[in-house]
Scaffold this motif. Structure first.
Motif, PDB file in Angstrom:
ATOM      1  N   THR A 185       0.825  -1.212   0.000  1.00  0.00           N
ATOM      2  CA  THR A 185       0.000   0.000   0.000  1.00  0.00           C
ATOM      3  C   THR A 185       0.858   1.261   0.000  1.00  0.00           C
ATOM      4  O   THR A 185       0.324   2.359  -0.146  1.00  0.00           O
ATOM      5  N   ALA A 225      -7.882  -3.663  -1.877  1.00  0.00           N
ATOM      6  CA  ALA A 225      -8.441  -2.398  -2.377  1.00  0.00           C
ATOM      7  C   ALA A 225      -7.418  -1.270  -2.269  1.00  0.00           C
ATOM      8  O   ALA A 225      -7.246  -0.479  -3.212  1.00  0.00           O
ATOM      9  N   THR A 283      -4.571  -1.819  -4.778  1.00  0.00           N
ATOM     10  CA  THR A 283      -5.052  -1.518  -6.131  1.00  0.00           C
ATOM     11  C   THR A 283      -5.095  -0.014  -6.366  1.00  0.00           C
ATOM     12  O   THR A 283      -4.671   0.483  -7.425  1.00  0.00           O
ATOM     13  N   LEU A 284      -5.596   0.711  -5.386  1.00  0.00           N
ATOM     14  CA  LEU A 284      -5.685   2.180  -5.498  1.00  0.00           C
ATOM     15  C   LEU A 284      -4.298   2.797  -5.638  1.00  0.00           C
ATOM     16  O   LEU A 284      -4.066   3.674  -6.482  1.00  0.00           O
ATOM     17  N   SER A 320     -11.388   0.966  -7.441  1.00  0.00           N
ATOM     18  CA  SER A 320     -10.024   1.368  -7.066  1.00  0.00           C
ATOM     19  C   SER A 320      -9.072   1.318  -8.250  1.00  0.00           C
ATOM     20  O   SER A 320      -7.960   1.856  -8.163  1.00  0.00           O
TER      21      SER A 320
END
Length: 340
Positions: free
Chosen positions: A184, A211, A214-215, A242
């Motif tokens: 992340t 999520a 992915t974002l 996302s």
């Protein structure tokens, strides 16, 4: 994992010895040289003279060897016979030089290892283009890497990102470059040169992490194809929003397989066959050939299952595929023969 590799955050595939084993090996070599030199001196004790009492014992010989091989050389024990001096010229002096090379080599290796690894990693990053980044190297991530290899991808074109150093060590043993860190975080993904990647596979253990990863990945690379796995179907829309192009619902897919297997074992076997690449039935995708452009869909030796047009999947029975376009892509089913 070595300390210098942890600091850099990158683990390259290799079979190098650990620093402790390398030092122990060099110490064993140095001890072997010392014992070899002691044997040479002990074999001719009468060829040496001790300035203290004129007699050289085995203890005196060991003392002479240690101070001589370390180049300390107090001069209290010296070779006086012709044979002893020839042995010193032919064997003792080369052993002394080799002993110093071993010790200095160990020191230089420790001092230069971090710099050498940093240079190798920078060269690796400079060559990295259009690669695949796998974030999460658990059961799903490792299975995805094997499928990529079966489809012709090289190990050098795959980079693994995972927060667990033990997992990254396993990926390195499998031949993949690994990045230790949280997917992340932008700086972690930048170590994998995610901006130059053409494919990103996200196989984390939790849907909320998927999520977020992915974002972050989509914000760093707008052109790459992102494929993500989630456990629960309700998280599919969130991951797609996302930035994921494809979302695989692993728990629901497994549940469907279990249900199908109870009702129709044969259908379940066919689905399992399709999932195992290179055996029996295989699905693959290719571009429309120039000779096929503008013509109707024709079934040949390989069965056309669907047509991908402008990102939309159309079945072979859809009226819209009555005439193929140059930008279309075909999804075909290929039957592997026993000889292939």
């Amino acid at each position: 994992m070595h300390e210098d590799e942890t600091a850099l955050g990158v683990r390259m595939p290799s079979a190098r010895l650990s620093p402790l084993r390398a030092v122990l090996r060099r110490m064993a070599i140095a001890l072997g040289m010392l014992l070899a030199m002691f044997a040479l001196v002990a074999a001719d004790l009468d060829g040496y003279r001790d300035n203290a009492d004129g007699h050289v014992s085995l203890i005196d010989a060991l003392y002479y060897v240690t101070v001589s091989i370390s180049t300390t050389g107090y001069g209290d024990i010296t070779p006086v016979s012709q044979a002893a001096r020839i042995v010193n010229i032919v064997a003792v002096t080369p052993l002394r030089i080799a002993f110093l090379v071993v010790l200095v080599g160990t020191t230089l290796e420790v001092l230069t290892k971090r710099t050498r690894d940093a240079i190798l990693i920078e060269r690796w990053r400079a060559r990295l283009r259009d690669h695949t980044v796998i974030i999460g190297y658990g059961t799903k991530g490792s299975a995805a890497s094997r499928t990529l290899l079966e489809n012709g991808r090289s190990k050098e074109s795959i980079v693994v990102v995972d927060p667990d150093p033990v997992v990254i060590a396993e990926a390195a043993e499998d031949g993949f470059a690994g990045i230790v860190g949280d997917g992340t975080r932008s700086h972690v993904l930048n170590r994998a040169r995610i901006r130059e990647a053409c494919e990103i596979i996200i196989a984390t253990r939790r849907d909320d992490s998927t999520a977020l990863v992915t974002l972050t990945a989509r914000s760093l690379n707008s052109r790459a194809t992102i494929v993500a796995a989630v456990r629960e179907a309700e998280n599919d829309p969130l991951v797609r929003q996302s930035g994921a192009d494809v979302v695989i619902t692993s728990a629901e897919a497994a549940g469907r397989m279990l249900g199908v297997a109870t009702q129709s074992p044969a259908v379940s076997s066919l689905i399992e066959d399709l999932l195992a690449y290179g055996k029996g039935l295989d699905l693959y995708e290719r571009a429309v050939l120039p000779s096929e452009t503008g013509k109707p869909l024709v079934q040949g030796e390989e069965l056309v299952v669907a047509v991908v047009r402008d990102g939309k999947i159309m079945t072979y029975a859809d009226p819209g595929v009555a005439e193929l376009r140059a930008s279309d892509r075909l999804v075909l089913m290929h039957v592997q023969s026993p000889l292939e």
